[in-house]
Design a protein around this motif. Structure first.
Motif, PDB file in Angstrom:
ATOM      1  N   TRP A 403       0.835  -1.217   0.000  1.00 44.89           N
ATOM      2  CA  TRP A 403       0.000   0.000   0.000  1.00 44.89           C
ATOM      3  C   TRP A 403       0.861   1.255   0.000  1.00 44.89           C
ATOM      4  O   TRP A 403       0.662   2.168  -0.812  1.00 44.89           O
ATOM      5  CB  TRP A 403      -0.907  -0.060   1.220  1.00 44.89           C
ATOM      6  N   ASN A 404       1.841   1.309   0.895  1.00 46.17           N
ATOM      7  CA  ASN A 404       2.693   2.492   0.983  1.00 46.17           C
ATOM      8  C   ASN A 404       3.579   2.644  -0.247  1.00 46.17           C
ATOM      9  O   ASN A 404       3.830   3.760  -0.716  1.00 46.17           O
ATOM     10  CB  ASN A 404       3.551   2.425   2.247  1.00 46.17           C
ATOM     11  N   THR A 405       4.051   1.535  -0.793  1.00 46.46           N
ATOM     12  CA  THR A 405       4.886   1.589  -1.997  1.00 46.46           C
ATOM     13  C   THR A 405       4.081   2.123  -3.178  1.00 46.46           C
ATOM     14  O   THR A 405       4.570   2.961  -3.943  1.00 46.46           O
ATOM     15  CB  THR A 405       5.450   0.198  -2.324  1.00 46.46           C
ATOM     16  N   LEU A 406       2.858   1.639  -3.340  1.00 46.81           N
ATOM     17  CA  LEU A 406       2.008   2.131  -4.431  1.00 46.81           C
ATOM     18  C   LEU A 406       1.717   3.614  -4.273  1.00 46.81           C
ATOM     19  O   LEU A 406       1.720   4.368  -5.256  1.00 46.81           O
ATOM     20  CB  LEU A 406       0.696   1.342  -4.469  1.00 46.81           C
ATOM     21  N   ASN A 407       1.477   4.060  -3.053  1.00 50.25           N
ATOM     22  CA  ASN A 407       1.236   5.486  -2.829  1.00 50.25           C
ATOM     23  C   ASN A 407       2.443   6.322  -3.237  1.00 50.25           C
ATOM     24  O   ASN A 407       2.294   7.378  -3.863  1.00 50.25           O
ATOM     25  CB  ASN A 407       0.886   5.738  -1.354  1.00 50.25           C
ATOM     26  N   ARG A 408       3.643   5.859  -2.884  1.00 51.38           N
ATOM     27  CA  ARG A 408       4.847   6.598  -3.287  1.00 51.38           C
ATOM     28  C   ARG A 408       5.011   6.597  -4.802  1.00 51.38           C
ATOM     29  O   ARG A 408       5.340   7.623  -5.406  1.00 51.38           O
ATOM     30  CB  ARG A 408       6.088   5.995  -2.612  1.00 51.38           C
ATOM     31  N   ALA A 409       4.774   5.452  -5.414  1.00 54.08           N
ATOM     32  CA  ALA A 409       4.918   5.361  -6.873  1.00 54.08           C
ATOM     33  C   ALA A 409       3.926   6.286  -7.570  1.00 54.08           C
ATOM     34  O   ALA A 409       4.275   6.969  -8.540  1.00 54.08           O
ATOM     35  CB  ALA A 409       4.710   3.913  -7.325  1.00 54.08           C
ATOM     36  N   PHE A 410       2.686   6.323  -7.095  1.00 53.49           N
ATOM     37  CA  PHE A 410       1.680   7.189  -7.702  1.00 53.49           C
ATOM     38  C   PHE A 410       2.027   8.658  -7.490  1.00 53.49           C
ATOM     39  O   PHE A 410       1.739   9.505  -8.326  1.00 53.49           O
ATOM     40  CB  PHE A 410       0.301   6.891  -7.101  1.00 53.49           C
ATOM     41  N   LEU A 411       2.639   8.959  -6.363  1.00 56.74           N
ATOM     42  CA  LEU A 411       2.993  10.349  -6.068  1.00 56.74           C
ATOM     43  C   LEU A 411       4.125  10.847  -6.956  1.00 56.74           C
ATOM     44  O   LEU A 411       4.069  11.957  -7.492  1.00 56.74           O
ATOM     45  CB  LEU A 411       3.392  10.467  -4.592  1.00 56.74           C
ATOM     46  N   TRP A 412       5.156  10.018  -7.139  1.00 56.02           N
ATOM     47  CA  TRP A 412       6.344  10.486  -7.846  1.00 56.02           C
ATOM     48  C   TRP A 412       6.266  10.320  -9.357  1.00 56.02           C
ATOM     49  O   TRP A 412       6.890  11.089 -10.091  1.00 56.02           O
ATOM     50  CB  TRP A 412       7.589   9.745  -7.330  1.00 56.02           C
ATOM     51  N   SER A 413       5.528   9.358  -9.840  1.00 55.81           N
ATOM     52  CA  SER A 413       5.512   9.104 -11.284  1.00 55.81           C
ATOM     53  C   SER A 413       4.808  10.239 -12.038  1.00 55.81           C
ATOM     54  O   SER A 413       3.740  10.696 -11.642  1.00 55.81           O
ATOM     55  CB  SER A 413       4.805   7.780 -11.571  1.00 55.81           C
ATOM     56  N   LYS A 414       5.420  10.660 -13.138  1.00 57.21           N
ATOM     57  CA  LYS A 414       4.821  11.700 -13.979  1.00 57.21           C
ATOM     58  C   LYS A 414       3.902  11.106 -15.036  1.00 57.21           C
ATOM     59  O   LYS A 414       3.180  11.826 -15.724  1.00 57.21           O
ATOM     60  CB  LYS A 414       5.928  12.509 -14.656  1.00 57.21           C
ATOM     61  N   SER A 415       3.943   9.800 -15.159  1.00 62.50           N
ATOM     62  CA  SER A 415       3.150   9.121 -16.184  1.00 62.50           C
ATOM     63  C   SER A 415       1.799   8.686 -15.623  1.00 62.50           C
ATOM     64  O   SER A 415       1.631   8.512 -14.418  1.00 62.50           O
ATOM     65  CB  SER A 415       3.921   7.913 -16.708  1.00 62.50           C
ATOM     66  N   ARG A 416       0.843   8.495 -16.527  1.00 61.40           N
ATOM     67  CA  ARG A 416      -0.465   7.978 -16.128  1.00 61.40           C
ATOM     68  C   ARG A 416      -0.401   6.475 -15.876  1.00 61.40           C
ATOM     69  O   ARG A 416      -1.318   5.908 -15.297  1.00 61.40           O
ATOM     70  CB  ARG A 416      -1.503   8.266 -17.226  1.00 61.40           C
ATOM     71  N   GLU A 417       0.684   5.814 -16.339  1.00 58.70           N
ATOM     72  CA  GLU A 417       0.830   4.376 -16.136  1.00 58.70           C
ATOM     73  C   GLU A 417       2.080   4.108 -15.317  1.00 58.70           C
ATOM     74  O   GLU A 417       3.187   4.478 -15.695  1.00 58.70           O
ATOM     75  CB  GLU A 417       0.911   3.640 -17.481  1.00 58.70           C
ATOM     76  N   ILE A 418       1.894   3.462 -14.179  1.00 53.74           N
ATOM     77  CA  ILE A 418       3.008   3.169 -13.283  1.00 53.74           C
ATOM     78  C   ILE A 418       3.806   1.986 -13.843  1.00 53.74           C
ATOM     79  O   ILE A 418       3.254   0.921 -14.115  1.00 53.74           O
ATOM     80  CB  ILE A 418       2.486   2.820 -11.869  1.00 53.74           C
ATOM     81  N   SER A 419       5.106   2.195 -13.990  1.00 51.40           N
ATOM     82  CA  SER A 419       5.960   1.173 -14.598  1.00 51.40           C
ATOM     83  C   SER A 419       6.671   0.346 -13.533  1.00 51.40           C
ATOM     84  O   SER A 419       6.609   0.644 -12.334  1.00 51.40           O
ATOM     85  CB  SER A 419       7.011   1.843 -15.485  1.00 51.40           C
ATOM     86  N   GLN A 420       7.380  -0.683 -14.009  1.00 48.27           N
ATOM     87  CA  GLN A 420       8.201  -1.491 -13.114  1.00 48.27           C
ATOM     88  C   GLN A 420       9.236  -0.617 -12.408  1.00 48.27           C
ATOM     89  O   GLN A 420       9.477  -0.763 -11.206  1.00 48.27           O
ATOM     90  CB  GLN A 420       8.898  -2.593 -13.906  1.00 48.27           C
ATOM     91  N   LYS A 421       9.838   0.310 -13.155  1.00 51.28           N
ATOM     92  CA  LYS A 421      10.847   1.189 -12.569  1.00 51.28           C
ATOM     93  C   LYS A 421      10.234   2.077 -11.493  1.00 51.28           C
ATOM     94  O   LYS A 421      10.853   2.339 -10.458  1.00 51.28           O
ATOM     95  CB  LYS A 421      11.477   2.058 -13.656  1.00 51.28           C
ATOM     96  N   ASP A 422       9.005   2.570 -11.723  1.00 49.79           N
ATOM     97  CA  ASP A 422       8.344   3.414 -10.720  1.00 49.79           C
ATOM     98  C   ASP A 422       8.170   2.649  -9.405  1.00 49.79           C
ATOM     99  O   ASP A 422       8.395   3.198  -8.322  1.00 49.79           O
ATOM    100  CB  ASP A 422       6.971   3.870 -11.225  1.00 49.79           C
ATOM    101  N   ILE A 423       7.764   1.377  -9.519  1.00 57.74           N
ATOM    102  CA  ILE A 423       7.580   0.562  -8.317  1.00 57.74           C
ATOM    103  C   ILE A 423       8.917   0.320  -7.634  1.00 57.74           C
ATOM    104  O   ILE A 423       9.050   0.459  -6.410  1.00 57.74           O
ATOM    105  CB  ILE A 423       6.922  -0.790  -8.660  1.00 57.74           C
ATOM    106  N   ALA A 424       9.933  -0.032  -8.435  1.00 59.92           N
ATOM    107  CA  ALA A 424      11.265  -0.310  -7.870  1.00 59.92           C
ATOM    108  C   ALA A 424      11.826   0.913  -7.153  1.00 59.92           C
ATOM    109  O   ALA A 424      12.395   0.808  -6.059  1.00 59.92           O
ATOM    110  CB  ALA A 424      12.212  -0.763  -8.976  1.00 59.92           C
ATOM    111  N   ASP A 425      11.662   2.089  -7.778  1.00 63.98           N
ATOM    112  CA  ASP A 425      12.169   3.324  -7.172  1.00 63.98           C
ATOM    113  C   ASP A 425      11.425   3.678  -5.888  1.00 63.98           C
ATOM    114  O   ASP A 425      11.964   4.372  -5.013  1.00 63.98           O
ATOM    115  CB  ASP A 425      12.043   4.489  -8.160  1.00 63.98           C
ATOM    116  N   ALA A 426      10.182   3.220  -5.776  1.00 62.51           N
ATOM    117  CA  ALA A 426       9.357   3.563  -4.611  1.00 62.51           C
ATOM    118  C   ALA A 426       9.573   2.619  -3.440  1.00 62.51           C
ATOM    119  O   ALA A 426       9.123   2.893  -2.330  1.00 62.51           O
ATOM    120  CB  ALA A 426       7.873   3.557  -5.005  1.00 62.51           C
ATOM    121  N   MET A 427      10.251   1.521  -3.682  1.00 58.72           N
ATOM    122  CA  MET A 427      10.451   0.537  -2.612  1.00 58.72           C
ATOM    123  C   MET A 427      11.531   0.994  -1.645  1.00 58.72           C
ATOM    124  O   MET A 427      12.471   1.693  -2.013  1.00 58.72           O
ATOM    125  CB  MET A 427      10.812  -0.831  -3.201  1.00 58.72           C
TER     126      MET A 427
END
Length: 500
Positions: A403-427
């Motif tokens: 839950w917290n990782t997804l929230n960080r990924a959604f916050l930082w990603s500039k794209s409408r689609e969250i990528s593998q890299k977005d998730i990795a960077d948010a972990m």
């Protein structure tokens, strides 16, 4: 053009019959700068509009003020208190008149509270709108409303999102609403449904973040006590000096600061369910008192002598191994067996991989719903590669970590689609710093040390490859190897299969 927009009130009409001024006439006749245009919105007393309009124009003419553009417009609203239709009608008129005028004055005296409050909210969004009110004693007053509603809305929405993020996604669900497609969760739900209809105490076990409170609440909602209170307390957060008062209540004057009688959680939950989260954190003296309540079904408030009957079903939860605590004399054995009648063992997230895609969809829906209240936040989704990457991770913090990782990924990603890299960077990176436990060997005992070492290495190689998506460069870095080539040597020597 200087314009006045106001709602028509019954008082305006009634006083005009006696040739007296009410709110609209007072503002129209005494405003420092005469109005070039006056628009009066009305939805009732239509038969009296013409008479009132003629009277107002006559008074304006007598005061040598413009009266040629004074009109009463029929408002298309469902009722004087129907906010939605009032909002739409007010918005249309305020936008139109604000665009056509140098200054638009809104009256805050005539009309219902719904009409006035709507005018304030809409008017504050325009920079050429002013507000006035009138009274018999004070005449006309210009009203300063020092609130930036747009800014406050964004601030409030952002705070709402923040509050949602720092809490677990645990909106109340019944057992049928809990995601369970994996065999282990299907079995858990089956057992929980049986326990829900019983009156037995339940002990919910599982790692941190597996959803123990969600499960406990669901059992309550599917129980015969569903229409009664569900009270929850984190036993690890109970202040030592107030734990008795919080659980069992206190009488007025029982201690300094006890200015009123207070019912404890057992009394508050009577007839329903009391959820004791992290029950393994209870101090030993409180364990004794809790056991007595479970045995006798009564509580005694601090400072009181009366035994009060309580009818409470207990659901307890912990991530700790209570049996080991019992063996170490850290948890009472008799209390353990009182609580551990019906046991629910929640699997970790890595043990229920089949549930993860559905969990991701549910969590994303909650994040998007919260973010929708902010003007600068867009709805987002997650790519197939992102989901595959999530499935490859161990999630030691389980649903809470995801839950917290997804929230960080959604916050930082500039794209409408969250990528593998977005998730990795948010972990959040975890370092493995486990100390070796003491090794004891008996004389004559033999072990294959090389085989033990190889087995240990193989487990970590497989784990690193899985976590990195079989990326040798990343996996070698995770294992502190000098190069991908060094990892290839390990892979070959340990008999680890690499995907083609």
């Amino acid at each position: 053009m200087n314009t006045l927009l106001t709602w028509l009130g019954k008082t305006d009409i009634d006083k005009s019959l006696d040739d007296k001024e009410a709110a609209i006439a007072t503002i129209a006749l005494k405003n420092a700068k005469p109005f070039d245009q006056i628009v009066i919105l009305a939805n009732a007393w239509e038969g009296e509009w013409e008479g009132y309009l003629n009277w107002l124009k006559t008074r304006l003419a007598g005061s040598k003020r413009p009266f040629g553009q004074v009109v009463i417009q029929k408002a298309k609203i469902k009722s004087p208190i129907h906010y939605e239709s009032i909002f739409e009608e007010s918005k249309n008129w305020i936008n139109k008149l604000s665009n056509d005028s140098d200054t638009l004055t809104l009256s805050l005296t005539s009309g219902t509270p719904a009409m006035i409050s709507t005018s304030v909210v809409l008017g504050k969004s325009r920079n050429n709108v002013r507000f006035v009110q009138s009274s018999e004693l004070r005449g006309i007053e210009e009203v300063d409303i020092p609130v930036d509603f747009a800014r406050e809305y964004v601030k409030s929405a952002a705070k709402g999102v923040a509050n949602k993020v720092v809490k677990d996604p645990n909106s109340p669900k019944n057992l049928n609403q809990i995601i369970a497609t994996s065999p282990k969760m299907v079995d858990v739900i089956y057992k929980a449904k049986i326990l829900a209809k019983s009156e037995l105490p339940v002990l919910v076990l599982g790692e941190t973040g597996t959803g123990k409170e969600v499960m406990s609440n669901a059992i309550h909602l599917d129980s015969l006590r569903a229409d009664k209170p569900f009270k929850a307390v984190n036993c690890g957060a109970l202040p030592q000096t107030l734990v008795d008062s919080i659980l069992f209540g206190h009488e007025k004057g029982a201690f300094t600061g006890a200015s009123n009688q207070h019912k404890g959680l057992f009394e508050q939950a009577s007839g329903g369910t009391l959820f004791l989260d992290e029950v393994g954190e209870l101090p030993s003296d409180v364990q004794v008192k809790l056991l007595r309540v479970l045995q006798e079904g009564t509580v005694t408030r601090v400072g009181g002598s009366e035994s009060i009957n309580v009818d409470v079903r207990i659901i307890a939860a912990t991530h700790r191994n209570l049996l080991k605590m019992v063996e170490a004399n850290d948890f009472r054995e008799d209390l353990f067996y009182r609580l551990a009648v019906g046991i629910i063992q929640l699997p970790s997230l890595r043990e229920r991989l089949e549930d993860i895609p559905l969990l991701i969809a549910e969590l994303i829906a909650e994040i998007n719903s919260s973010a929708s209240t902010q003007t600068n936040r867009n709805s987002k989704n997650i790519s197939d590669n992102g989901i595959k990457f999530i499935l490859s991770q161990p999630w030691l913090g389980n649903i809470r970590e995801l839950w917290n990782t997804l929230n960080r990924a959604f916050l930082w990603s500039k794209s409408r689609e969250i990528s593998q890299k977005d998730i990795a960077d948010a972990m959040i990176t975890r370092d493995k710093t486990e100390e070796d436990s003491e090794v004891v060997l008996s004389l004559g005992q033999t072990i294959d040390a090389r085989q033990l070492i190889d087995n240990y290495k193989k487990k970590y190689v497989i784990a690193a490859l899985k976590a990195s998506g079989n990326n040798l460069t990343k996996a070698s870095t995770m294992l502190s190897l000098n190069s991908p080539q060094a990892l290839r040597v390990w892979v070959k020597g340990l008999g680890v299969d690499l995907p083609k």
